[in-house]
Design a protein around this motif. Structure first.
Motif, PDB file in Angstrom:
ATOM      1  N   HIS A   1       0.848  -1.182   0.000  1.00  0.00           N
ATOM      2  CA  HIS A   1       0.000   0.000   0.000  1.00  0.00           C
ATOM      3  C   HIS A   1       0.887   1.236   0.000  1.00  0.00           C
ATOM      4  N   GLU A   2       0.270   2.416  -0.024  1.00  0.00           N
ATOM      5  CA  GLU A   2       1.025   3.654  -0.202  1.00  0.00           C
ATOM      6  C   GLU A   2       2.053   3.904   0.904  1.00  0.00           C
ATOM      7  N   HIS A   3       1.836   3.346   2.086  1.00  0.00           N
ATOM      8  CA  HIS A   3       2.743   3.608   3.195  1.00  0.00           C
ATOM      9  C   HIS A   3       3.975   2.699   3.207  1.00  0.00           C
ATOM     10  N   ASN A   4       3.884   1.535   2.559  1.00  0.00           N
ATOM     11  CA  ASN A   4       5.051   0.632   2.543  1.00  0.00           C
ATOM     12  C   ASN A   4       5.532   0.322   1.135  1.00  0.00           C
ATOM     13  N   ALA A   5       4.954   1.011   0.131  1.00  0.00           N
ATOM     14  CA  ALA A   5       5.230   0.671  -1.267  1.00  0.00           C
ATOM     15  C   ALA A   5       6.712   0.773  -1.620  1.00  0.00           C
ATOM     16  N   ALA A   6       7.364   1.847  -1.179  1.00  0.00           N
ATOM     17  CA  ALA A   6       8.777   2.042  -1.527  1.00  0.00           C
ATOM     18  C   ALA A   6       9.639   0.905  -0.975  1.00  0.00           C
ATOM     19  N   LYS A   7       9.304   0.426   0.221  1.00  0.00           N
ATOM     20  CA  LYS A   7      10.059  -0.666   0.836  1.00  0.00           C
ATOM     21  C   LYS A   7       9.754  -2.007   0.165  1.00  0.00           C
ATOM     22  N   MET A   8       8.480  -2.212  -0.206  1.00  0.00           N
ATOM     23  CA  MET A   8       8.056  -3.515  -0.709  1.00  0.00           C
ATOM     24  C   MET A   8       8.370  -3.741  -2.184  1.00  0.00           C
ATOM     25  N   ARG A   9       8.469  -2.675  -2.975  1.00  0.00           N
ATOM     26  CA  ARG A   9       8.686  -2.873  -4.414  1.00  0.00           C
ATOM     27  C   ARG A   9       9.923  -3.710  -4.724  1.00  0.00           C
ATOM     28  N   PRO A  10      11.099  -3.370  -4.185  1.00  0.00           N
ATOM     29  CA  PRO A  10      12.276  -4.203  -4.501  1.00  0.00           C
ATOM     30  C   PRO A  10      12.144  -5.633  -3.997  1.00  0.00           C
ATOM     31  N   ILE A  11      11.440  -5.822  -2.897  1.00  0.00           N
ATOM     32  CA  ILE A  11      11.244  -7.178  -2.367  1.00  0.00           C
ATOM     33  C   ILE A  11      10.386  -7.999  -3.318  1.00  0.00           C
ATOM     34  N   LEU A  12       9.295  -7.411  -3.790  1.00  0.00           N
ATOM     35  CA  LEU A  12       8.413  -8.118  -4.716  1.00  0.00           C
ATOM     36  C   LEU A  12       9.112  -8.402  -6.042  1.00  0.00           C
ATOM     37  N   ILE A  13       9.877  -7.443  -6.526  1.00  0.00           N
ATOM     38  CA  ILE A  13      10.578  -7.642  -7.795  1.00  0.00           C
ATOM     39  C   ILE A  13      11.611  -8.761  -7.679  1.00  0.00           C
ATOM     40  N   GLU A  14      12.335  -8.821  -6.575  1.00  0.00           N
ATOM     41  CA  GLU A  14      13.307  -9.904  -6.385  1.00  0.00           C
ATOM     42  C   GLU A  14      12.600 -11.251  -6.320  1.00  0.00           C
ATOM     43  N   ARG A  15      11.443 -11.297  -5.688  1.00  0.00           N
ATOM     44  CA  ARG A  15      10.682 -12.541  -5.633  1.00  0.00           C
ATOM     45  C   ARG A  15      10.271 -12.994  -7.031  1.00  0.00           C
ATOM     46  N   MET A  16       9.817 -12.055  -7.845  1.00  0.00           N
ATOM     47  CA  MET A  16       9.394 -12.420  -9.203  1.00  0.00           C
ATOM     48  C   MET A  16      10.583 -12.818 -10.067  1.00  0.00           C
ATOM     49  N   LYS A  17      11.711 -12.168  -9.876  1.00  0.00           N
ATOM     50  CA  LYS A  17      12.920 -12.568 -10.599  1.00  0.00           C
ATOM     51  C   LYS A  17      13.357 -13.977 -10.200  1.00  0.00           C
ATOM     52  N   ALA A  18      13.054 -14.349  -8.964  1.00  0.00           N
ATOM     53  CA  ALA A  18      13.426 -15.673  -8.469  1.00  0.00           C
ATOM     54  C   ALA A  18      12.414 -16.749  -8.864  1.00  0.00           C
ATOM     55  N   GLY A  19      11.317 -16.356  -9.533  1.00  0.00           N
ATOM     56  CA  GLY A  19      10.373 -17.357 -10.019  1.00  0.00           C
ATOM     57  C   GLY A  19       8.957 -17.247  -9.487  1.00  0.00           C
TER      58      GLY A  19
END
Length: 317
Positions: free
Chosen positions: A82-100
């Protein structure tokens, strides 16, 4: 820099929900999934399949999404985004998707990226080469537009109106000349005041107030902006979520040079040049620079005794 080409995650994973591999894992990537705006049955078969098979569901409010998933017996794990944690969560989600991993992005209601931070996640996925696709469905602005009875061939969705009256009036002035139907989100508590501001700036345009769309108490009230402003001033704020739709300007709404000059001359009798120009630009929807330049010309022609004593400072500014 060469253009970035994004390959659809859906294309990589093949046809959804058919064949012997229908229950297999989704291809890695981001799946932007529209969810119902009121009626829980307004969700597509493809959306249900994707939400079931995704590695995780990134959602605005886990409690809201849990209710919908419970109705459809979907047990995919949640990730808060959500808007309050988006900046922190974006790189985490992207790394997860890169990992499969396959991540399904949802909002509390409707189509993600419409007035929420989801577009930043899509943008970074594209930049990082992560596959992105979308599963279309319900969208409150489009539902309200369809029900309004106003022109649909050209429209502008402008998000939420500002909280303060002065900012709302300025926004209305900026959009006054846009040759399209306008669509806004608005808080029901602010609706009476917002309609009054819009009526003053935009005049007697046709409009519609749509609330509780697709829900049991769905209602669309149609009329001119002054009529709607008068109704809600007397009835008070409505209940439920509100979408406001305003018809496009007619020829009579476009001010001519003589109209602008008349407004400026009146404004210059009570305001400094810069403030007079800002006031008239907001009321007419004309470009601020053009109105300010004309205000300077009129101020030079106007005898010093006819306007505020500080106009001279603006003439030489």
């Amino acid at each position: 820099m060469p253009p970035i080409v994004s390959t659809s995650a859906a294309a990589q994973s093949g046809a959804q929900g058919s064949g012997p591999d229908a229950a297999s894992k989704l291809a890695p990537g981001l799946y932007v999934v529209a969810t119902p705006i009121g009626n829980a049955a307004d969700i597509t078969l493809r959306a249900l399949d994707t939400l079931t098979r995704a590695t995780a569901i990134a959602c605005e409010d886990t409690r809201v999404t849990a209710k919908l998933m419970g109705i459809h017996a979907i047990h995919t794990p949640f990730v808060s985004y959500h808007e309050h944690n988006a900046a922190k969560m974006r790189p985490i989600l992207i790394e997860r998707m890169k990992a499969g991993d396959s991540i399904a992005l949802v909002t509390d209601a409707g189509t993600p990226l419409v007035s929420d931070p989801g577009y930043k996640l899509v943008r970074e996925c594209v930049a990082e080469g992560v596959a992105v696709t979308t599963l279309p469905g319900a969208s409150a602005p489009l539902v309200a537009l369809v029900l309004s009875g106003l022109p649909t061939d050209r429209f502008l969705f402008a998000g939420f109106l500002p909280n303060k009256s002065s900012a709302r009036r300025a926004t209305a002035g900026e959009l006054k000349g846009v040759p399209a139907t306008l669509v806004f989100f608005e808080s029901p508590q602010r609706l009476p005041e917002s309609l009054a501001d819009l009526a003053e700036i935009l005049g007697p345009r046709e409009a519609a107030v749509a609330r509780e769309l697709t829900k049991y108490y769905e209602e669309v009230r149609r009329g001119t902006l002054p009529e709607l402003a008068a109704h809600y001033a007397e009835a008070g704020p409505p209940k439920g979520e509100v979408v406001l739709v305003i018809g496009p300007p007619g020829e009579e709404d476009t001010p001519g040079e003589a109209d602008i000059d008349a407004l400026l001359r009146e404004a210059l009798t009570r305001l400094r040049v810069r403030d007079a120009a800002a006031d008239v630009a907001a009321r007419t929807g004309q470009p601020k620079r053009m109105v300010y330049a004309r205000a300077l010309e009129l101020a030079r022609e106007q005898p010093a005794s006819d306007g505020p004593t500080d106009n001279g400072d603006e003439r030489h500014g």
